[in-house]
Design a protein around this motif. Structure first.
Motif, short mmCIF file in Angstrom:
data_model
loop_
_atom_site.label_atom_id
_atom_site.label_comp_id
_atom_site.label_asym_id
_atom_site.label_seq_id
_atom_site.Cartn_x
_atom_site.Cartn_y
_atom_site.Cartn_z
N CYS A 1 1.32 -1.23 -0.35
CA CYS A 1 0.12 -0.23 -0.11
C CYS A 1 0.99 1.26 0.10
O CYS A 1 2.05 1.56 1.18
CB CYS A 1 -1.23 -0.32 1.37
SG CYS A 1 -1.94 2.07 1.64
N TRP B 1 2.16 3.93 2.75
CA TRP B 1 2.50 3.76 3.57
C TRP B 1 4.16 4.30 3.56
O TRP B 1 4.98 4.34 4.35
CB TRP B 1 2.82 2.29 3.72
CG TRP B 1 2.00 1.49 5.08
CD1 TRP B 1 0.48 1.38 4.40
CD2 TRP B 1 1.76 0.97 5.89
NE1 TRP B 1 0.20 0.29 5.77
CE2 TRP B 1 0.91 0.27 6.85
CE3 TRP B 1 3.32 0.28 7.03
CZ2 TRP B 1 0.31 -1.01 7.58
CZ3 TRP B 1 2.60 -0.51 8.07
CH2 TRP B 1 1.42 -0.87 8.37
N CYS C 1 -3.65 3.59 6.83
CA CYS C 1 -4.57 3.53 7.85
C CYS C 1 -3.71 2.96 9.42
O CYS C 1 -2.96 1.74 9.52
CB CYS C 1 -5.55 1.90 7.79
SG CYS C 1 -6.44 2.99 5.98
N CYS D 1 -4.22 -0.57 10.29
CA CYS D 1 -3.78 -1.95 9.11
C CYS D 1 -2.19 -2.13 9.65
O CYS D 1 -1.56 -1.25 9.92
CB CYS D 1 -4.06 -1.04 7.70
SG CYS D 1 -3.23 -1.90 6.67
S1 SF4 Z 1 -5.96 -0.38 5.49
FE1 SF4 Z 1 -5.53 1.54 4.43
S2 SF4 Z 1 -3.47 1.54 5.31
FE2 SF4 Z 1 -4.37 -1.01 4.71
S3 SF4 Z 1 -4.00 -1.47 3.08
FE3 SF4 Z 1 -5.69 -0.32 2.82
S4 SF4 Z 1 -5.61 1.73 2.37
FE4 SF4 Z 1 -3.27 0.12 2.76
#
Ligand code: SF4
Lengths: 154, 417
Positions: free
Chosen positions: B155, B158, B164, B167
């Protein structure tokens, strides 16, 4: 409490000309009765019912039954007047795995267009012989008043 | 080591919650509580997890509570067909126990047998590798009735430190790369071959789901992510004789133009851009990447506009339920949190967008590690509330229900609709 299905009833359930009707209830308790040829017994003599339509009323009622511990009934009628009612509870919905696959393949062989939503397992809790001679004998024994007098007249 | 998940003295027990909500199915409540508290497999239970028959943990996009990736059953199924996706959890955090009693796999709580369970069975394609040598189990993971493809495990939020807060995707990816040798990005050819094999198994799958981390690169932000999904979905689609097939895309909230492109060029049938938390202020705190690149209001608008393309009910969004109570900026009162979440969910539902939830697991690889998720009472009321909204606005949830997904207690209730 589970009860045993007799060999006689098991044989009747296995006959091609036996009529099998599954009765479930909806949220309000209203009955929903449908002829289900797919009703059969497994090796442990539990009733197996193959649900082909995931959105059917019966399927929803079966889910309600397994979730809220509600009984269902199966009426079994043979060509020679045999008649039984099996009351029980759905104890399992098989939606994946080897047994599901086995029944899925059976269904697909029978009908090219068919799908399988769930294999329901119903544990019998009460079996009533509903054939008329049996029921009449029971009534005469337990309710001697329930008859017309002209039947007793000389 | 955190002990934060232990049931607090003031919290109602499972039996108390069950008695309080007799109209809520006990088995779905149990699933919810297992997801809330996690699970611990005894050695006896693990001894019957057979890699030749059962699906052992492998390609999860997110990590576990105990930080161990492999050699445990991926999940299990209850006798009503309810799937329980749950994270193995250290004993000291008070999880449910999976044990073997008289040859049966059972779920225990406080030493009492609660339910008999079954491990998920492994699909046939897990034994195969693609022509490039990638194990097919690393290309797509299976649920009892769904194929789950994670084309990219990275992602890009990051890279800007804007992942997030709940996450652990990138930390999990690092671990998976070193321990399982998982490819971080899938090749469309490997996907096409894997799906081809998966579809050979009779009655095994009813849907395909795609999800990845976000990628904001491209002429218009997220064009790169969109292009990649199109490539992968086209590779999936090669295996179907119909133009469209039961499928779900869980992704970033795209513009109408981007979405139209995906819809027109692939077989996709439903769309789930996860908003994660239904509150503007908390969204900005908990999902900084999503807030920066799209924004809360725009995310909602994109959800609503997507209904024009996918139709009512075939656009939904997932929230990480309980994270709205995270410290230090979350709600401090569950009643207030529930009211706020359901109001926002109703706003979406009134526009044809449905909301589902997953139980927040404060994983050790996430920023919010060590925190406590919500009470069972909260999760039950939330599930019932979201289900009622679907009833009120007549929204189907077939594409994300107990069978096509299995990870949302609220959409499990859709079996009665
Ligand atoms: S939850 Fe947020 S940080 Fe995790 S993969 Fe999805 S968008 Fe990316």
């Amino acid at each position: 409490m589970a009860v045993d299905i007799t060999e006689k009833l098991a044989a009747l359930l296995g006959k091609a000309d036996t009529v099998k009707i599954l009765v479930t209830t909806d949220e309000e308790g209203a009955p929903h009765a449908v002829v289900k040829d797919s009703l059969r017994l497994d090796e442990q003599h539990r009733l197996i019912y193959l649900e082909l339509l995931e959105s059917s009323r019966t399927n929803k009622n079966m889910v309600r039954s397994i979730w809220f511990n509600r009984a269902v009934a199966v009426a079994v009628a043979g060509a020679n007047g045999e008649s039984y009612q099996i009351k029980g509870k759905p104890v399992k919905a098989i939606v994946s795995g080897p047994l599901f696959r086995k029944y899925y393949q059976q269904i697909r062989e029978q009908c090219d267009d068919a799908d399988l939503a769930a294999v329901w397992v119903i544990e019998p809790e009460n079996i009533i012989d509903q054939s008329f001679p049996v029921r009449r004998r029971q009534e005469e024994a337990s309710h001697p008043y329930f008859k017309h007098l002209d039947r007793l007249a000389k | 080591m955190s002990f934060a998940l232990k049931q607090q003295p003031s919290e109602l027990s499972f039996e108390e919650v069950a008695a309080k909500y007799p109209q809520f199915p006990r088995l779905v409540m149990l699933k919810t509580d297992i997801q809330r508290r996690g699970v611990y497999y005894t050695d006896r239970a693990l001894s019957v997890a057979d890699p030749a028959i059962h699906q052992l943990a492998g390609t999860h996009i997110f990590g576990t509570r105990d930080g161990i990736l492999t050699h445990r059953p991926e999940a299990f199924i209850l006798r009503d067909g309810t799937s329980v996706l749950t994270s193995p959890t250290p004993l000291e955090e008070n999880p449910y126990i999976v044990d073997l009693c008289d040859g049966r796999l059972v779920l225990l709580d406080k030493g009492q047998e609660i339910e008999e369970i079954e491990y998920w069975t492994k699909p046939d394609y897990y034994n195969l590798t693609t022509s490039t040598g990638v194990p097919m189990s690393h290309v797509a993971s299976a649920r009892p009735q769904r194929i789950y493809i994670m084309p990219s495990r990275y992602c890009h939020f990051w890279s800007d430190n804007q992942g997030c807060l709940f996450c652990d995707i990138v930390n999990n990816l690092k671990q998976q790369k070193s321990e399982l040798d998982l490819p971080p990005k899938l090749k469309p050819r490997d996907v096409a071959e894997t799906i081809k094999e998966a579809l050979k198994e009779p009655g095994r799958f009813t849907a395909i789901c795609l999800t990845s981390g976000s990628d904001f690169h491209g002429g218009v932000p997220f064009d790169t992510e969109v292009d990649y999904y199109i490539e992968i979905l086209q590779a999936v689609g090669e295996n179907f004789k119909t133009a469209k097939f039961p499928s779900q895309l869980i992704s970033t909230a795209f513009t109408e133009k981007q979405l139209a492109r995906i819809y027109e060029q692939t077989g996709i049938l439903s769309y789930t851009p996860d908003i994660e938390v239904l509150n503007e202020k908390l969204f900005a705190w908990i999902c900084p990447g999503k807030a920066r690149w799209v924004g809360y209001r725009e995310w909602k608008q994109r959800l609503i506009r997507a209904v024009d393309i996918f139709d009512r009910g075939y656009v939904n969004t997932c929230i990480v339920a309980g994270v709205e109570l995270a410290k230090p900026h979350g709600f401090t009162d569950e009643d207030e949190a529930l009211k706020a979440v359901l109001e926002e969910a109703e706003d979406l539902a009134s526009h044809g967008v449905s909301t589902v939830y997953t139980v927040w697991v404060p994983r050790p690889g996430s920023y919010l590690r060590g925190q406590k998720n919500a009470s069972l009472d909260y999760y039950v009321r939330l599930a019932a509330g979201l289900h009622e909204l679907r009833k009120k606005y007549n929204l189907p949830i077939d594409h994300d229900d107990y069978r096509r997904c299995g990870n949302h207690p609220d959409s499990d209730l859709g079996r009665l609709l």
